[in-house]
Design an enzyme around this catalytic site. Structure first.
Site, mmCIF file in Angstrom:
data_model
loop_
_atom_site.group_PDB
_atom_site.id
_atom_site.type_symbol
_atom_site.label_atom_id
_atom_site.label_comp_id
_atom_site.label_asym_id
_atom_site.label_seq_id
_atom_site.Cartn_x
_atom_site.Cartn_y
_atom_site.Cartn_z
ATOM 1 C CG ASP A 246 6.265 -9.718 17.375
ATOM 2 O OD1 ASP A 246 7.028 -8.891 17.917
ATOM 3 O OD2 ASP A 246 6.463 -10.165 16.234
ATOM 4 C CD GLN B 108 -2.204 -6.186 18.770
ATOM 5 O OE1 GLN B 108 -2.465 -6.374 19.969
ATOM 6 N NE2 GLN B 108 -2.290 -7.156 17.872
ATOM 7 N NE ARG C 243 7.526 -4.124 16.893
ATOM 8 C CZ ARG C 243 7.642 -5.455 16.798
ATOM 9 N NH1 ARG C 243 6.562 -6.206 16.640
ATOM 10 N NH2 ARG C 243 8.817 -6.023 16.869
ATOM 11 N N GLY D 184 -2.367 -2.628 14.103
ATOM 12 C CA GLY D 184 -2.999 -3.916 14.401
ATOM 13 C C GLY D 184 -3.249 -4.705 13.128
ATOM 14 C CB ALA D 185 -1.479 -7.411 11.722
ATOM 15 C CG HIS E 249 4.860 -0.121 6.038
ATOM 16 N ND1 HIS E 249 4.052 -1.151 6.424
ATOM 17 C CD2 HIS E 249 6.128 -0.550 6.201
ATOM 18 C CE1 HIS E 249 4.799 -2.178 6.808
ATOM 19 N NE2 HIS E 249 6.058 -1.839 6.683
ATOM 20 N NE ARG F 154 -0.074 -12.133 10.777
ATOM 21 C CZ ARG F 154 0.385 -13.375 10.935
ATOM 22 N NH1 ARG F 154 -0.426 -14.393 10.792
ATOM 23 N NH2 ARG F 154 1.642 -13.601 11.249
HETATM 24 C C1 LIG Z 1 7.835 -3.426 12.332
HETATM 25 C C2 LIG Z 1 6.399 -3.837 12.452
HETATM 26 C C3 LIG Z 1 6.021 -4.726 13.446
HETATM 27 C C4 LIG Z 1 4.679 -5.103 13.582
HETATM 28 N N1 LIG Z 1 4.288 -5.917 14.625
HETATM 29 C C5 LIG Z 1 2.970 -6.179 14.798
HETATM 30 C C6 LIG Z 1 2.500 -6.922 15.938
HETATM 31 O O1 LIG Z 1 3.268 -7.363 16.802
HETATM 32 N N2 LIG Z 1 1.175 -7.170 16.034
HETATM 33 C C7 LIG Z 1 0.258 -6.680 15.114
HETATM 34 O O2 LIG Z 1 -0.942 -6.901 15.280
HETATM 35 N N3 LIG Z 1 0.688 -5.996 14.028
HETATM 36 C C8 LIG Z 1 1.997 -5.731 13.844
HETATM 37 N N4 LIG Z 1 2.405 -5.027 12.739
HETATM 38 C C9 LIG Z 1 1.441 -4.757 11.622
HETATM 39 C C10 LIG Z 1 0.639 -3.477 11.864
HETATM 40 O O3 LIG Z 1 -0.274 -3.687 12.908
HETATM 41 C C11 LIG Z 1 -0.135 -3.065 10.600
HETATM 42 O O4 LIG Z 1 -1.029 -4.088 10.277
HETATM 43 C C12 LIG Z 1 0.732 -2.803 9.394
HETATM 44 O O5 LIG Z 1 1.897 -2.123 9.727
HETATM 45 C C13 LIG Z 1 -0.045 -1.962 8.345
HETATM 46 O O6 LIG Z 1 -0.347 -0.690 8.848
HETATM 47 P P1 LIG Z 1 0.528 0.617 8.524
HETATM 48 O O7 LIG Z 1 0.608 1.416 9.780
HETATM 49 O O8 LIG Z 1 1.843 0.208 7.965
HETATM 50 O O9 LIG Z 1 -0.257 1.486 7.472
HETATM 51 P P2 LIG Z 1 -1.520 1.161 6.498
HETATM 52 O O10 LIG Z 1 -2.747 1.607 7.209
HETATM 53 O O11 LIG Z 1 -1.440 -0.235 5.977
HETATM 54 O O12 LIG Z 1 -1.168 2.136 5.324
HETATM 55 C C14 LIG Z 1 -1.404 3.536 5.421
HETATM 56 C C15 LIG Z 1 -0.984 4.194 4.130
HETATM 57 O O13 LIG Z 1 0.442 4.118 3.962
HETATM 58 C C16 LIG Z 1 0.791 3.891 2.609
HETATM 59 N N5 LIG Z 1 1.477 2.592 2.487
HETATM 60 C C17 LIG Z 1 1.389 1.555 3.331
HETATM 61 N N6 LIG Z 1 2.182 0.535 2.941
HETATM 62 C C18 LIG Z 1 2.782 0.941 1.809
HETATM 63 C C19 LIG Z 1 3.702 0.342 0.914
HETATM 64 N N7 LIG Z 1 4.165 -0.874 1.106
HETATM 65 N N8 LIG Z 1 4.085 1.065 -0.152
HETATM 66 C C20 LIG Z 1 3.617 2.300 -0.385
HETATM 67 N N9 LIG Z 1 2.742 2.928 0.431
HETATM 68 C C21 LIG Z 1 2.325 2.263 1.505
HETATM 69 C C22 LIG Z 1 -0.517 3.912 1.821
HETATM 70 O O14 LIG Z 1 -0.744 5.229 1.386
HETATM 71 C C23 LIG Z 1 -1.531 3.506 2.864
HETATM 72 O O15 LIG Z 1 -2.833 3.961 2.571
HETATM 73 C C24 LIG Z 1 3.724 -4.613 12.629
HETATM 74 C C25 LIG Z 1 4.118 -3.716 11.632
HETATM 75 C C26 LIG Z 1 5.429 -3.318 11.537
HETATM 76 C C27 LIG Z 1 5.800 -2.309 10.467
#
Ligand SMILES: Cc1cc2nc3c(=O)[nH]c(=O)nc-3n(C[C@H](O)[C@H](O)[C@H](O)COP(=O)(O)OP(=O)(O)OC[C@H]3O[C@@H](n4cnc5c(N)ncnc54)[C@H](O)[C@@H]3O)c2cc1C
Length: 325
Positions: free
Chosen positions: A131, A160, A179, A183-184, A222, A283
């Site tokens: 990760d 990221q 993957r 970015g988180a 998501h 986070r």
């Molecule tokens: C499997 C996985 C592994 C990851 N690993 C890492 C890592 O190693 N390092 C890292 O920095 N980050 C990691 N992340 C986190 C990632 O970087 C994002 O911070 C996180 O996924 C939020 O971005 P998003 O793409 O889901 O969409 P967002 O930009 O959060 O959401 C976009 C839109 O999607 C919809 N939405 C989002 N979530 C929901 C929900 N729960 N319910 C309903 N609608 C929703 C909404 O309309 C929202 O406006 C990981 C995420 C996942 C899913």
């Protein structure tokens, strides 16, 4: 919203609160998005997901590792998880944060720990994902992956999309299983896009690049707009379903996870477990403050809501006052 994001990110980095949270078990709704505090519970959750046609990647949660003894403990726990996945015939690979096994303590020590983990997983033909964490750990993590891949081929990492250098890195590491995420963490404007639209556009560009040129792609999001875009893109470019998978976090958008699996896409759920759930959970709240409602509706009592509300308001007021000075 950016202020609330900063608020939860700061909470995620608070070691005192992290220590306190560990003592009290899964609280504040974390049980909806963390698959238990021990291996047995995580195995049961993964069995259920497998039964629904979903594979898993498991993360033994751990943060603030500054002592070698803590890193060794984390490494041993991950080895036990690999063994348990194998024994139970679970369809899962491993996700590990290099900082958890000593990256912030000593690079060579971390390398040895990761070698042991990847070697053990290799015995069972199991993939290990490194990760990605904060910017200061980005380059060392890539280097660890490169060095370990001289011996083992069952590793990959994360790109990221908020980093300016993401395109450069995806080109460099396209032959690894990657993957892709937005970015988180909170990163500075010197190294990362701050605007959501810029991040989203870069994310799409990276996904398209890796689908066309790279090894296996895990699209971890998501975001339904991104997912719909990918569905159309793979159709238009005749990219077969075995070249990629969608990934989401445990407990989020469960219906969509099932739907995608039913539609025949490879789907993998990221399954975090362990007593060190606090930073991970904060986070998730930072990413999407609405998650407070999504995950805590049933369990947050009025008092907790008020405390958090007051803390958030105080933080935001503090930031606004600072800004006006
Ligand atoms: C499997 C996985 C592994 C990851 N690993 C890492 C890592 O190693 N390092 C890292 O920095 N980050 C990691 N992340 C986190 C990632 O970087 C994002 O911070 C996180 O996924 C939020 O971005 P998003 O793409 O889901 O969409 P967002 O930009 O959060 O959401 C976009 C839109 O999607 C919809 N939405 C989002 N979530 C929901 C929900 N729960 N319910 C309903 N609608 C929703 C909404 O309309 C929202 O406006 C990981 C995420 C996942 C899913």
């Amino acid at each position: 919203m950016p202020l609330l994001r900063d608020f939860f990110i700061q909470l995620s980095e608070n070691q005192l609160l992290n220590n306190a949270a560990q003592k009290y078990g899964l609280k504040l709704g974390a049980q909806s998005v963390v698959a238990g505090t021990n291996i047995e519970e995580a195995i049961e959750s993964m069995k259920e997901l497998n039964r629904l046609g979903i594979s898993c990647t498991v993360d033994n949660l751990g943060e603030f590792v500054y002592e070698k003894s803590e890193a060794i403990k984390a490494k041993d726990e991950i080895l036990a998880v690999i063994e348990a996945i194998h024994e139970n015939g679970i369809d899962s690979h491993i996700s590990v944060k290099p900082s958890q096994v000593g990256l912030d303590i000593d690079y060579d020590f971390c390398y040895d720990n990761l070698m042991e983990i990847v070697g053990k997983a290799h015995q069972y033909n199991m993939h290990v994902n490194f990760d990605q964490e904060t910017y200061d750990r980005l380059q060392p993590t890539f280097e660890l992956m490169e060095k370990i891949s001289e011996t083992y081929d069952n590793i990959g990492t994360v790109i990221q999309a908020y980093f300016f250098n993401a395109k450069e890195n995806i080109e460099k590491y396209k032959d690894y299983r990657l993957r892709l995420v937005k970015g988180a963490y909170k990163e500075s404007a010197e190294v990362a896009y701050q605007d959501k639209l810029d991040i989203d556009l870069n994310f799409i560009e990276l996904i398209e690049y890796h689908l066309l040129h790279g090894k296996f792609t895990s699209i971890a999001t998501h975001d339904h707009n991104v997912i719909n875009h990918v569905k159309q893109f793979v159709k238009d470019h005749n990219i077969s379903k075995d070249k990629f998978e969608f990934q989401m976090l445990y407990g989020f958008r469960k219906e969509m996870q099932l739907e995608l699996a039913k539609e025949g896409y490879n789907f993998c759920t990221y399954v975090p477990f362990g007593s060190d759930w606090y930073g991970y959970f904060m986070r998730r709240l930072a990413e999407r403050p609405q998650n407070i409602n999504l995950v805590t509706k049933q369990v947050f009592n009025k008092k907790t809501n008020t405390v958090l509300g007051v803390a958030a308001a105080a933080f935001i007021l503090g930031r606004l006052t600072k800004r006006n000075k």
